[in-house]
Design a protein around this motif. Structure first.
Motif, PDB file in Angstrom:
ATOM      1  N   ILE A   1      15.506  91.438  -8.722  1.00 31.26           N
ATOM      2  CA  ILE A   1      16.880  91.769  -9.120  1.00 31.26           C
ATOM      3  C   ILE A   1      17.803  91.636  -7.916  1.00 31.26           C
ATOM      4  N   MET A   2      17.351  92.092  -6.743  1.00 24.12           N
ATOM      5  CA  MET A   2      18.170  91.967  -5.530  1.00 24.12           C
ATOM      6  C   MET A   2      18.472  90.494  -5.225  1.00 24.12           C
ATOM      7  N   GLU A   3      17.499  89.624  -5.431  1.00 25.62           N
ATOM      8  CA  GLU A   3      17.719  88.191  -5.214  1.00 25.62           C
ATOM      9  C   GLU A   3      18.762  87.653  -6.191  1.00 25.62           C
ATOM     10  N   ILE A   4      18.673  88.056  -7.440  1.00 25.69           N
ATOM     11  CA  ILE A   4      19.630  87.609  -8.459  1.00 25.69           C
ATOM     12  C   ILE A   4      21.036  88.082  -8.107  1.00 25.69           C
ATOM     13  N   LEU A   5      21.163  89.330  -7.661  1.00 28.98           N
ATOM     14  CA  LEU A   5      22.478  89.899  -7.345  1.00 28.98           C
ATOM     15  C   LEU A   5      23.174  89.183  -6.198  1.00 28.98           C
ATOM     16  N   THR A   6      22.414  88.518  -5.364  1.00 27.62           N
ATOM     17  CA  THR A   6      23.000  87.837  -4.208  1.00 27.62           C
ATOM     18  C   THR A   6      23.005  86.318  -4.360  1.00 27.62           C
TER      19      THR A   6
ATOM     20  N   HIS B   1      10.438 102.485  -9.657  1.00 32.60           N
ATOM     21  CA  HIS B   1      10.085 102.916 -11.012  1.00 32.60           C
ATOM     22  C   HIS B   1      11.350 103.324 -11.774  1.00 32.60           C
ATOM     23  N   LEU B   2      12.145 104.180 -11.159  1.00 31.58           N
ATOM     24  CA  LEU B   2      13.340 104.687 -11.822  1.00 31.58           C
ATOM     25  C   LEU B   2      14.307 103.563 -12.178  1.00 31.58           C
ATOM     26  N   PHE B   3      14.425 102.575 -11.291  1.00 24.99           N
ATOM     27  CA  PHE B   3      15.316 101.426 -11.494  1.00 24.99           C
ATOM     28  C   PHE B   3      14.508 100.139 -11.373  1.00 24.99           C
ATOM     29  N   PHE B   4      13.860  99.590 -12.289  1.00 22.85           N
ATOM     30  CA  PHE B   4      13.979  99.595 -13.723  1.00 22.85           C
ATOM     31  C   PHE B   4      12.616  99.463 -14.375  1.00 22.85           C
ATOM     32  N   GLU B   5      11.579  99.954 -13.717  1.00 17.44           N
ATOM     33  CA  GLU B   5      10.236  99.856 -14.267  1.00 17.44           C
ATOM     34  C   GLU B   5       9.948 100.937 -15.305  1.00 17.44           C
ATOM     35  N   CYS B   6      10.660 102.033 -15.263  1.00 20.50           N
ATOM     36  CA  CYS B   6      10.534 103.119 -16.235  1.00 20.50           C
ATOM     37  C   CYS B   6      10.854 102.569 -17.631  1.00 20.50           C
TER      38      CYS B   6
ATOM     39  N   GLY C   1      25.203  92.098  -3.131  1.00 20.92           N
ATOM     40  CA  GLY C   1      24.961  92.507  -4.503  1.00 20.92           C
ATOM     41  C   GLY C   1      25.515  93.880  -4.814  1.00 20.92           C
ATOM     42  N   ILE C   2      25.718  94.689  -3.780  1.00 25.77           N
ATOM     43  CA  ILE C   2      26.237  96.034  -3.973  1.00 25.77           C
ATOM     44  C   ILE C   2      27.733  96.076  -3.718  1.00 25.77           C
ATOM     45  N   TRP C   3      28.176  95.463  -2.641  1.00 21.11           N
ATOM     46  CA  TRP C   3      29.591  95.465  -2.283  1.00 21.11           C
ATOM     47  C   TRP C   3      30.226  94.171  -2.774  1.00 21.11           C
ATOM     48  N   PHE C   4      31.035  94.257  -3.813  1.00 25.07           N
ATOM     49  CA  PHE C   4      31.729  93.082  -4.326  1.00 25.07           C
ATOM     50  C   PHE C   4      33.076  93.521  -4.882  1.00 25.07           C
ATOM     51  N   SER C   5      34.029  92.602  -4.883  1.00 25.53           N
ATOM     52  CA  SER C   5      35.353  92.960  -5.393  1.00 25.53           C
ATOM     53  C   SER C   5      35.236  93.279  -6.883  1.00 25.53           C
ATOM     54  N   GLN C   6      36.085  94.108  -7.350  1.00 25.64           N
ATOM     55  CA  GLN C   6      36.130  94.592  -8.736  1.00 25.64           C
ATOM     56  C   GLN C   6      35.029  95.601  -9.075  1.00 25.64           C
ATOM     57  N   ALA C   7      34.248  96.025  -8.094  1.00 29.85           N
ATOM     58  CA  ALA C   7      33.249  97.065  -8.348  1.00 29.85           C
ATOM     59  C   ALA C   7      33.963  98.414  -8.393  1.00 29.85           C
ATOM     60  N   MET C   8      33.409  99.342  -9.142  1.00 27.35           N
ATOM     61  CA  MET C   8      33.975 100.684  -9.226  1.00 27.35           C
ATOM     62  C   MET C   8      33.423 101.515  -8.063  1.00 27.35           C
TER      63      MET C   8
ATOM     64  N   LEU D   1      20.528  86.822 -18.231  1.00 25.35           N
ATOM     65  CA  LEU D   1      19.459  86.294 -17.386  1.00 25.35           C
ATOM     66  C   LEU D   1      18.477  85.385 -18.128  1.00 25.35           C
ATOM     67  N   CYS D   2      18.373  85.562 -19.428  1.00 16.66           N
ATOM     68  CA  CYS D   2      17.450  84.773 -20.262  1.00 16.66           C
ATOM     69  C   CYS D   2      16.054  84.726 -19.643  1.00 16.66           C
ATOM     70  N   ASN D   3      15.581  83.527 -19.283  1.00 17.87           N
ATOM     71  CA  ASN D   3      14.212  83.373 -18.768  1.00 17.87           C
ATOM     72  C   ASN D   3      14.007  83.978 -17.387  1.00 17.87           C
ATOM     73  N   SER D   4      15.103  84.261 -16.668  1.00 14.70           N
ATOM     74  CA  SER D   4      14.933  84.860 -15.338  1.00 14.70           C
ATOM     75  C   SER D   4      15.033  86.390 -15.391  1.00 14.70           C
ATOM     76  N   PHE D   5      15.037  86.962 -16.614  1.00 15.39           N
ATOM     77  CA  PHE D   5      15.092  88.423 -16.741  1.00 15.39           C
ATOM     78  C   PHE D   5      13.889  89.057 -16.044  1.00 15.39           C
ATOM     79  N   THR D   6      14.157  90.148 -15.338  1.00  9.16           N
ATOM     80  CA  THR D   6      13.100  90.858 -14.625  1.00  9.16           C
ATOM     81  C   THR D   6      13.452  92.341 -14.493  1.00  9.16           C
ATOM     82  N   ASN D   7      12.405  93.146 -14.325  1.00  6.40           N
ATOM     83  CA  ASN D   7      12.564  94.575 -14.022  1.00  6.40           C
ATOM     84  C   ASN D   7      12.174  94.848 -12.574  1.00  6.40           C
ATOM     85  N   SER D   8      11.846  93.808 -11.833  1.00  3.80           N
ATOM     86  CA  SER D   8      11.386  93.955 -10.461  1.00  3.80           C
ATOM     87  C   SER D   8      12.569  94.136  -9.505  1.00  3.80           C
ATOM     88  N   TRP D   9      12.536  95.211  -8.733  1.00  3.96           N
ATOM     89  CA  TRP D   9      13.626  95.527  -7.792  1.00  3.96           C
ATOM     90  C   TRP D   9      13.930  94.340  -6.882  1.00  3.96           C
ATOM     91  N   SER D  10      12.909  93.780  -6.233  1.00  7.07           N
ATOM     92  CA  SER D  10      13.146  92.704  -5.269  1.00  7.07           C
ATOM     93  C   SER D  10      13.710  91.457  -5.949  1.00  7.07           C
TER      94      SER D  10
END
Length: 166
Positions: free
Chosen positions: A84-89, A53-58, A3-10, A73-82
């Motif tokens: 979000i990590m699942e979605i990114l992968t 909290h800072l990413f993204f509960e604030c 989720g962090i290392w992917f092609s086309q990332a800056m 994300l529509c219905n799967s939208f979340t502010n939960s870190w864990s």
């Protein structure tokens, strides 16, 4: 982490994303070696400044995150870190969707950390509307570059991005 290392990332976004996984000096982490400091989030003034909290509960960063990815994300939208990590992968997601979520994730973290540091060092916080527009424009600029370079699987990416705007 995929989720962090992917092609086309800056690169500067990737570095920030890597740091924020568990290495950023949030006030919560600083308090471990410097007890007694005020650990209140400088952005929302309403929570303990931890990574989660800072990413993204604030309330400040949560609003930016929601503005950028709720339409994807529509219905799967979340502010939960864990979560979000699942979605990114999640490699079952469409390539365009996964790119937009990952890139927005990195762009928001980079911008939020910059705003947080500006505020901690006496500067003024950007209004939410300005920060949202700035990040959105940065994402659209990146999409334009990918389109110009003819990156495979990214055809129609700008149309996709605009179709997710709410």
């Amino acid at each position: 982490n995929r989720g962090i290392w992917f092609s086309q990332a800056m690169p500067k976004f990737v570095f920030m994303a890597w740091l924020s996984a568990d290495r950023l000096s949030t006030l919560g982490r600083i308090a471990k070696w410097n007890p007694g400091i005020d650990t209140t989030c400088v952005l929302c003034k309403g929570g303990f400044e931890s990574r989660n909290h800072l990413f993204f509960e604030c309330s400040y960063t949560g609003e930016v995150w929601e503005f950028l990815v709720k339409g994807i994300l529509c219905n799967s939208f979340t502010n939960s870190w864990s979560e979000i990590m699942e979605i990114l992968t999640d490699l079952n997601r469409e390539k365009k969707s996964l790119f937009c979520i990952r890139y927005a994730f990195q762009a928001v973290r980079y911008a939020v950390w910059r705003e947080r540091n500006k505020l901690r060092h006496g500067d003024k916080l950007l209004p939410l509307s300005v920060l949202k527009r700035m990040i959105d424009k940065g994402i659209r600029n990146r999409i334009t570059l990918l389109s110009r370079h003819g990156v495979k699987g990214m055809e129609g990416l700008m149309q996709y991005w605009f179709s997710t705007r709410m």
